[in-house]
Design a protein around this motif. Sequence first.
Motif, PDB file in Angstrom:
ATOM      1  N   VAL A 106     -19.005  44.975   6.394  1.00 28.13           N
ATOM      2  CA  VAL A 106     -20.143  45.052   5.483  1.00 28.13           C
ATOM      3  C   VAL A 106     -21.219  45.969   6.047  1.00 28.13           C
ATOM      4  CG1 VAL A 106     -22.001  43.687   4.476  1.00 28.13           C
ATOM      5  CG2 VAL A 106     -19.673  42.795   4.467  1.00 28.13           C
ATOM      6  N   GLY A 133     -23.542  42.657   0.742  1.00 29.21           N
ATOM      7  CA  GLY A 133     -22.178  42.420   1.205  1.00 29.21           C
ATOM      8  C   GLY A 133     -21.898  40.947   1.441  1.00 29.21           C
ATOM      9  N   LEU A 137     -19.294  38.712  -0.661  1.00 23.61           N
ATOM     10  CA  LEU A 137     -18.263  38.052   0.137  1.00 23.61           C
ATOM     11  C   LEU A 137     -18.132  36.589  -0.270  1.00 23.61           C
ATOM     12  CD1 LEU A 137     -16.344  38.002   2.683  1.00 23.61           C
ATOM     13  CD2 LEU A 137     -18.368  37.321   3.983  1.00 23.61           C
ATOM     14  N   GLY A 187     -17.939  43.870   0.937  1.00 16.89           N
ATOM     15  CA  GLY A 187     -17.835  42.413   0.898  1.00 16.89           C
ATOM     16  C   GLY A 187     -16.629  41.943   0.111  1.00 16.89           C
TER      17      GLY A 187
END
Length: 255
Positions: A106, A133, A137, A187
């Motif tokens: 990231v 990110g 994620l 992510g």
Amino acid sequence: MQLPTEAPVPDTPAQRKADRRRLLRALNASLAFVLLVAVFAAQSSFDVRAFTVQPWSLHGLIGLLTAPLLHGSVEHLAANATSLLLLGTLAGAVYPKATVRALPIVWIGSGIGAWLLGDPGSYHLGASGVTHGLMFLVMTLGLLRRDRPSIAAAMIAFLLYGGMLLTVLPREIGVSWQAHLGGAVAGVIAAFVFRLRDPLPPRKRYSWEDEDESMVPAHEELEPPSPREVPVLWNRPEHQTGVVLRFPPRNGQEE
């Protein structure tokens, strides 16, 4: 993607203690990272532009490593520090192994997005790409894993920072949407790569899931049986031929 087990979901004191320890570890790591980006206090003593991401400049590639540590104002630093603290703690508590492995991707991905998509001659700095990110994620892992902790974490992340779904596109002048987009893509990629790094929690298995399909009667199946397999409940009686009755002749008539 769940782990079937006949044992009940563990909720012992030892398990609760381990969960608290994991949460505190994630919180401490997020605090340490927030203190790291607080290098803003020393920015007045050196030229910040030399350590930012400069699109399509070889010298600007150094910003892939240093740009998330720099910020343009106190407000910029406060906003990113809050996001890092909350999203970092959430991701680290639910996915400790995946988060540790995803963070470098990231970090670099946000800088690559700014370097490739930014305007030549511009300067990109700040940790907002990293926060995007982390948010993407957690959201993607919730969609991929679909267990209770993952779904809860994704809902919390969306409740707090659902607006990040829009800030990956150009909206405001002076905001590096390119870094946001790069961090978001990184992510998502990290979520697909590391989705199985953390073990799935056990799931209670119900009795109806263990029923043997061979024990289900034929009439309860979705597919109806063939006509020949249907039992005969009534048979039509056989056809009987008629009987001719002979009547005596009338008087004066012969047969």
